[in-house]
Design a protein around this motif. Structure first.
Motif, PDB file in Angstrom:
ATOM      1  N   ALA A  96       0.833  -1.217   0.000  1.00  0.00           N
ATOM      2  CA  ALA A  96       0.000   0.000   0.000  1.00  0.00           C
ATOM      3  C   ALA A  96       0.861   1.258   0.000  1.00  0.00           C
ATOM      4  O   ALA A  96       0.526   2.246  -0.655  1.00  0.00           O
ATOM      5  N   GLU A  97       1.972   1.235   0.715  1.00  0.00           N
ATOM      6  CA  GLU A  97       2.885   2.378   0.737  1.00  0.00           C
ATOM      7  C   GLU A  97       3.537   2.564  -0.628  1.00  0.00           C
ATOM      8  O   GLU A  97       3.633   3.687  -1.142  1.00  0.00           O
ATOM      9  N   TYR A  98       3.996   1.455  -1.216  1.00  0.00           N
ATOM     10  CA  TYR A  98       4.640   1.466  -2.525  1.00  0.00           C
ATOM     11  C   TYR A  98       3.698   2.014  -3.599  1.00  0.00           C
ATOM     12  O   TYR A  98       4.119   2.773  -4.471  1.00  0.00           O
ATOM     13  N   GLU A  99       2.434   1.641  -3.534  1.00  0.00           N
ATOM     14  CA  GLU A  99       1.474   2.083  -4.546  1.00  0.00           C
ATOM     15  C   GLU A  99       1.236   3.590  -4.503  1.00  0.00           C
ATOM     16  O   GLU A  99       0.994   4.207  -5.535  1.00  0.00           O
ATOM     17  N   VAL A 100       1.307   4.193  -3.328  1.00  0.00           N
ATOM     18  CA  VAL A 100       1.133   5.648  -3.223  1.00  0.00           C
ATOM     19  C   VAL A 100       2.264   6.349  -3.948  1.00  0.00           C
ATOM     20  O   VAL A 100       2.035   7.250  -4.758  1.00  0.00           O
ATOM     21  N   SER A 101       3.493   5.951  -3.667  1.00  0.00           N
ATOM     22  CA  SER A 101       4.648   6.510  -4.372  1.00  0.00           C
ATOM     23  C   SER A 101       5.896   5.705  -4.064  1.00  0.00           C
ATOM     24  O   SER A 101       5.992   5.055  -3.024  1.00  0.00           O
ATOM     25  N   HIS A 160       3.490   8.141   1.177  1.00  0.00           N
ATOM     26  CA  HIS A 160       2.903   7.410   2.312  1.00  0.00           C
ATOM     27  C   HIS A 160       3.899   7.493   3.453  1.00  0.00           C
ATOM     28  O   HIS A 160       5.053   7.090   3.314  1.00  0.00           O
ATOM     29  N   VAL A 161       3.463   8.021   4.591  1.00  0.00           N
ATOM     30  CA  VAL A 161       4.391   8.297   5.688  1.00  0.00           C
ATOM     31  C   VAL A 161       4.397   7.225   6.782  1.00  0.00           C
ATOM     32  O   VAL A 161       4.991   7.430   7.838  1.00  0.00           O
ATOM     33  N   TYR A 162       3.750   6.087   6.549  1.00  0.00           N
ATOM     34  CA  TYR A 162       3.780   4.927   7.437  1.00  0.00           C
ATOM     35  C   TYR A 162       3.132   5.216   8.784  1.00  0.00           C
ATOM     36  O   TYR A 162       2.088   4.694   9.089  1.00  0.00           O
ATOM     37  N   ASP A 166      27.713  -9.245  -5.878  1.00  0.00           N
ATOM     38  CA  ASP A 166      28.411  -7.959  -5.999  1.00  0.00           C
ATOM     39  C   ASP A 166      27.564  -6.866  -6.650  1.00  0.00           C
ATOM     40  O   ASP A 166      28.044  -5.761  -6.918  1.00  0.00           O
ATOM     41  N   THR A 167      26.283  -7.142  -6.888  1.00  0.00           N
ATOM     42  CA  THR A 167      25.372  -6.152  -7.473  1.00  0.00           C
ATOM     43  C   THR A 167      25.219  -4.967  -6.535  1.00  0.00           C
ATOM     44  O   THR A 167      25.095  -5.126  -5.320  1.00  0.00           O
ATOM     45  N   GLU A 168      25.252  -3.772  -7.097  1.00  0.00           N
ATOM     46  CA  GLU A 168      25.015  -2.549  -6.314  1.00  0.00           C
ATOM     47  C   GLU A 168      23.521  -2.490  -5.985  1.00  0.00           C
ATOM     48  O   GLU A 168      22.679  -2.546  -6.883  1.00  0.00           O
ATOM     49  N   ILE A 169      23.194  -2.404  -4.696  1.00  0.00           N
ATOM     50  CA  ILE A 169      21.802  -2.405  -4.247  1.00  0.00           C
ATOM     51  C   ILE A 169      21.549  -1.165  -3.403  1.00  0.00           C
ATOM     52  O   ILE A 169      22.326  -0.843  -2.505  1.00  0.00           O
ATOM     53  N   LEU A 170      20.458  -0.477  -3.705  1.00  0.00           N
ATOM     54  CA  LEU A 170      20.030   0.698  -2.944  1.00  0.00           C
ATOM     55  C   LEU A 170      18.689   0.369  -2.316  1.00  0.00           C
ATOM     56  O   LEU A 170      17.758  -0.031  -3.023  1.00  0.00           O
ATOM     57  N   VAL A 171      18.585   0.500  -0.998  1.00  0.00           N
ATOM     58  CA  VAL A 171      17.334   0.201  -0.305  1.00  0.00           C
ATOM     59  C   VAL A 171      16.805   1.459   0.375  1.00  0.00           C
ATOM     60  O   VAL A 171      17.570   2.351   0.729  1.00  0.00           O
ATOM     61  N   TYR A 172      15.490   1.512   0.521  1.00  0.00           N
ATOM     62  CA  TYR A 172      14.886   2.628   1.250  1.00  0.00           C
ATOM     63  C   TYR A 172      13.523   2.212   1.781  1.00  0.00           C
ATOM     64  O   TYR A 172      12.921   1.244   1.328  1.00  0.00           O
ATOM     65  N   CYS A 173      13.050   2.962   2.759  1.00  0.00           N
ATOM     66  CA  CYS A 173      11.694   2.825   3.289  1.00  0.00           C
ATOM     67  C   CYS A 173      11.209   4.241   3.596  1.00  0.00           C
ATOM     68  O   CYS A 173      11.644   5.187   2.941  1.00  0.00           O
ATOM     69  N   THR A 174      10.370   4.415   4.577  1.00  0.00           N
ATOM     70  CA  THR A 174       9.842   5.750   4.878  1.00  0.00           C
ATOM     71  C   THR A 174      10.906   6.650   5.487  1.00  0.00           C
ATOM     72  O   THR A 174      11.151   7.750   4.992  1.00  0.00           O
ATOM     73  N   VAL A 175      11.551   6.191   6.573  1.00  0.00           N
ATOM     74  CA  VAL A 175      12.582   7.012   7.231  1.00  0.00           C
ATOM     75  C   VAL A 175      13.887   6.251   7.434  1.00  0.00           C
ATOM     76  O   VAL A 175      14.739   6.682   8.208  1.00  0.00           O
ATOM     77  N   GLY A 176      14.060   5.138   6.766  1.00  0.00           N
ATOM     78  CA  GLY A 176      15.340   4.449   6.757  1.00  0.00           C
ATOM     79  C   GLY A 176      15.550   3.344   7.773  1.00  0.00           C
ATOM     80  O   GLY A 176      16.554   2.647   7.696  1.00  0.00           O
ATOM     81  N   ALA A 208       1.659  14.330   2.589  1.00  0.00           N
ATOM     82  CA  ALA A 208       1.723  13.137   3.434  1.00  0.00           C
ATOM     83  C   ALA A 208       0.422  12.349   3.374  1.00  0.00           C
ATOM     84  O   ALA A 208      -0.655  12.912   3.557  1.00  0.00           O
ATOM     85  N   ILE A 209       0.533  11.063   3.119  1.00  0.00           N
ATOM     86  CA  ILE A 209      -0.603  10.142   3.091  1.00  0.00           C
ATOM     87  C   ILE A 209      -0.371   9.100   4.172  1.00  0.00           C
ATOM     88  O   ILE A 209       0.704   8.523   4.277  1.00  0.00           O
ATOM     89  N   LYS A 210      -1.432   8.838   4.957  1.00  0.00           N
ATOM     90  CA  LYS A 210      -1.309   7.842   6.027  1.00  0.00           C
ATOM     91  C   LYS A 210      -2.087   6.599   5.689  1.00  0.00           C
ATOM     92  O   LYS A 210      -3.030   6.602   4.997  1.00  0.00           O
TER      93      LYS A 210
END
Length: 164
Positions: free
Chosen positions: A66-71, A147-149, A90-100, A162-164
């Motif tokens: 649901a968070e991913y679908e918002v943006s 989506h701010v979780y 060895d693939t370069e991977i970048l991860v993220y969530c709402t506040v890390g 901000a979407i909750k």
């Protein structure tokens, strides 16, 4: 007897309110970083943007569907264990969530699985958007929504909706 129960409730109510206010006032982006595992490479949104532009990498959004679908970041895949099936260590991977925090924990887990080039966006998609960088919706169209979780993280969003 009824007076004692009422007295306890009257005492608990202000304590609960005090706890809530303390959490709101003192849970800041700086304190969120205290929850990041120390072994993880945390990079700024500016560094992440540069990394995205300079090379091919796997961008993983750790949030719920649901968070991913918002943006989400353009080109990001929502993380599921299946996404990593054919990914080289060895693939370069970048991860993220709402506040890390959730993504930093995943980054640590990926490192433990042998992935050597994992980076977490410091303070997540909220910080990304605050830097003025674009996010897209489920149709890959630019959007201002994030989506701010949890409601408190909406206070940290300075650019966007901000979407909750």
């Amino acid at each position: 007897m009824a007076f004692k129960k009422l007295g306890k409730r009257m005492l608990l109510w202000p304590l609960g309110l005090l706890f809530l206010l303390t959490t709101i006032l003192y849970f800041t982006p700086q304190t969120a970083r205290l929850f990041y595992p120390k072994e993880v490479s945390n990079i700024s949104p500016v560094e992440a943007k540069s990394l995205i532009q300079s090379q091919k990498l796997l961008i993983l959004d750790v949030r719920e569907q649901a968070e991913y679908e918002v943006s989400h970041l353009s080109g990001a895949k929502r993380f599921t264990p299946e996404v990593l099936k054919n990914v080289e260590p060895d693939t370069e991977i970048l991860v993220y969530c709402t506040v890390g925090v959730r993504s930093a924990n995943l980054a640590k887990e990926l490192q433990a699985q042998g992935f050597s080039n994992v980076h977490n966006i410091d303070l997540g998609i909220v910080n990304w958007k605050n830097e003025g960088f674009e996010v897209v919706d489920e149709k890959e169209k630019p959007t201002e929504k994030v989506h701010v979780y949890k409601g408190i993280f909406g206070l940290w969003l300075k650019k966007g909706e901000a979407i909750k």
